[in-house]
Every structure is written in structure tokens, then in C-alpha cells.
Design a protein around this motif. Structure first.
Motif, PDB file in Angstrom:
ATOM      1  N   SER A   7       2.956  -3.916  -6.217  1.00 29.61           N
ATOM      2  CA  SER A   7       3.860  -4.657  -5.334  1.00 29.61           C
ATOM      3  C   SER A   7       3.882  -3.992  -3.959  1.00 29.61           C
ATOM      4  O   SER A   7       3.665  -2.772  -3.856  1.00 29.61           O
ATOM      5  N   PRO A   8       4.101  -4.794  -2.908  1.00 31.91           N
ATOM      6  CA  PRO A   8       4.146  -6.253  -2.940  1.00 31.91           C
ATOM      7  C   PRO A   8       2.740  -6.838  -3.038  1.00 31.91           C
ATOM      8  O   PRO A   8       1.779  -6.122  -2.813  1.00 31.91           O
ATOM      9  N   PRO A   9       2.584  -8.099  -3.348  1.00 31.71           N
ATOM     10  CA  PRO A   9       1.248  -8.706  -3.380  1.00 31.71           C
ATOM     11  C   PRO A   9       0.644  -8.858  -1.980  1.00 31.71           C
ATOM     12  O   PRO A   9      -0.572  -8.769  -1.836  1.00 31.71           O
ATOM     13  N   ASP A  10       1.491  -9.090  -0.990  1.00 30.10           N
ATOM     14  CA  ASP A  10       1.033  -9.250   0.389  1.00 30.10           C
ATOM     15  C   ASP A  10       1.968  -8.492   1.316  1.00 30.10           C
ATOM     16  O   ASP A  10       3.172  -8.412   1.054  1.00 30.10           O
ATOM     17  N   LEU A  11       1.385  -8.002   2.421  1.00 28.15           N
ATOM     18  CA  LEU A  11       2.181  -7.242   3.375  1.00 28.15           C
ATOM     19  C   LEU A  11       1.578  -7.433   4.757  1.00 28.15           C
ATOM     20  O   LEU A  11       0.366  -7.262   4.935  1.00 28.15           O
ATOM     21  N   ILE A  12       2.430  -7.795   5.709  1.00 28.56           N
ATOM     22  CA  ILE A  12       1.988  -7.941   7.093  1.00 28.56           C
ATOM     23  C   ILE A  12       2.751  -6.934   7.931  1.00 28.56           C
ATOM     24  O   ILE A  12       3.991  -6.876   7.863  1.00 28.56           O
ATOM     25  N   LEU A  13       2.031  -6.136   8.706  1.00 27.45           N
ATOM     26  CA  LEU A  13       2.634  -5.091   9.519  1.00 27.45           C
ATOM     27  C   LEU A  13       2.166  -5.191  10.957  1.00 27.45           C
ATOM     28  O   LEU A  13       1.052  -5.665  11.226  1.00 27.45           O
ATOM     29  N   GLN A  14       3.001  -4.683  11.863  1.00 28.33           N
ATOM     30  CA  GLN A  14       2.560  -4.454  13.222  1.00 28.33           C
ATOM     31  C   GLN A  14       1.905  -3.079  13.275  1.00 28.33           C
ATOM     32  O   GLN A  14       2.315  -2.143  12.568  1.00 28.33           O
ATOM     33  N   GLU A  15       0.914  -2.983  14.117  1.00 27.19           N
ATOM     34  CA  GLU A  15       0.232  -1.697  14.297  1.00 27.19           C
ATOM     35  C   GLU A  15       1.268  -0.612  14.619  1.00 27.19           C
ATOM     36  O   GLU A  15       2.184  -0.827  15.426  1.00 27.19           O
ATOM     37  N   GLY A  16       1.115   0.525  13.968  1.00 26.85           N
ATOM     38  CA  GLY A  16       2.052   1.620  14.189  1.00 26.85           C
ATOM     39  C   GLY A  16       3.145   1.740  13.145  1.00 26.85           C
ATOM     40  O   GLY A  16       3.802   2.787  13.044  1.00 26.85           O
TER      41      GLY A  16
END
Lengths: 109, 115
Positions: A7-16
């Protein structure tokens, strides 16, 4: 057989940004590995960590074998960190790996 | 630096053809593995070998065979390729019992398309 859940199956992050990926397993294991699958499909070894804590640059991992989980920490994420992260375990020495379904990480510039 | 190599990165074959996928490791590992990876199904073990001329079926051996004539080389054979064998094939190797570490290493993968 052993079940491995990520977990999680998907993750979106901003650089840094920093992130923590989790891997739970249902039985005792004697090998746990973390991999990064690059866009070309190759599995890159990140950590071999049946127990304890290891660090490699911006990445670190901790496995608590008695509680049957492992954590992968990514600090100061970069766009090149994007891809799928897999946790995999074996319950017999040198045997087949049982993979979790992966966490797909996308790091935006 | 540890190394597992696979004979092709991309392969296109026709239905009914006999297909050979080759894998070579230079780490003197006893164990070698063939997995396939499909969307939604993850990585699944096809066959593995723990010694020269030894082989064991994995979770999905149907339609495949293997050969291990030398310690460093493990071949996957599709006797008569079918469209449902279109997949990403990954080879791996690891040391056997008694080693300090049982870390498994993977090759770059072969994307096989059967038309």
C-alpha cells in the motif's frame, strides 16, 4: 501460501516530497527484497532486508519481521524515482519470490 | 557487479513456432528462475532450477519447458507458441542454502509478442 500486500497501490508526488511505501506479509519469511521496476521493465534491486534497517542514499528500508511488515522510505523524491515498487518475500532459503502487487509512483516536476 | 543477461529485449513470433528464451548469469548461483509478468496478474513463477539438469515446476508451467545444461545458463522453451503467451518474461538467479545472502537478481526481461 504467503500473501503479500502493498500500500498504497498508487502514489502521486511533487518533486522534493517524501513518501513511505508499506509491505505486509502474512507469515514468517527469511528473505524480503524491495525492487524498482524501471520504464523498460527491468527489476532493479533496492534492498535485501529480511530484518532491520538499511539506507542507501535517499532511500531507506525497515523490516519488522516479528510484526510482518516492511517500509520503504523515499526522501526528496525525483522524477527518476517514478515507476513501480515491488516488495517480494521467500519463506525458504534461496526459493521463489512471492511478489506484492506493487505501488505505482509518479513524481511530477 | 552482478549480472543476469537475457538473449533478447523484444521478440515477435508467430503462433505455433518453437521459441527459445536464454538466460545467463555470471554469479555462480545455484538457483535460477523464470517468471512472467502480466498486467493485473503480477509476477508468476513458471519454472525454476536449483542445480544443473534439475528443474521444478512453478505456478504456471503449462505450455513451457526448460533446460539447464550448464550452471550459468537456463533456457525457457515455448514448444508451440500461442497468443496467450504474449508477456514479459523475467529470468532471475540466487544463491542456494548456506549462502550469506539469498538475494535474487533479475535480468532485463524479454517482451515476447505472439501473433
Amino acid at each position: 501460501g504467503i500473501q503479500v500486500e502493498q500500500s498504497p497501490p498508487d502514489l502521486i508526488l511533487q518533486e522534493g516530497a517524501n513518501s513511505t511505501l508499506r509491505c505486509n506479509f502474512s507469515d514468517s519469511v527469511n528473505n524480503l527484497q524491495w525492487f524498482h521496476q524501471n520504464p523498460w521493465g527491468q527489476l532493479i534491486n533496492l534492498f535485501y532486508i529480511p530484518s532491520g534497517t538499511k539506507q542507501n542514499g535517499r532511500l531507506s528500508a525497515t523490516t519488522v519481521a516479528t510484526e510482518r511488515y516492511s517500509l520503504l522510505y523515499i526522501s526528496s523524491s525525483q522524477t527518476t524515482d517514478s515507476g513501480v515498487y515491488f516488495c517480494a518475500v521467500t519463506y525458504n532459503q534461496g526459493g521463489k519470490l512471492i511478489f506484492g502487487q506493487g505501488t505505482e509512483l509518479s513524481v511530477k516536476p | 557487479d552482478v549480472k543476469v543477461t537475457q538473449s533478447s529485449r523484444y521478440l515477435v513470433k508467430r503462433t505455433g513456432e518453437k521459441v527459445f528464451l536464454e538466460c545467463v548469469q555470471d554469479m555462480d548461483h545455484e538457483n535460477m528462475f523464470w517468471y512472467r509478468q502480466d498486467p493485473g496478474l503480477g509476477l508468476r513463477l513458471i519454472y525454476f532450477s536449483y542445480d544443473v539438469k534439475m528443474k521444478e515446476k512453478g505456478d504456471i508451467p503449462e505450455g513451457y519447458s526448460v533446460s539447464r545444461e550448464k550452471k550459468e545458463r537456463f533456457s525457457l522453451i515455448l514448444e508451440s507458441a500461442s497468443t496467450n503467451q504474449t508477456s514479459m518474461y523475467l529470468c532471475a538467479s540466487s544463491p542456494d542454502r548456506g549462502a550469506i545472502s539469498y538475494e535474487q537478481y533479475f535480468g532485463p526481461g524479454t517482451r515476447l509478442t505472439v501473433t
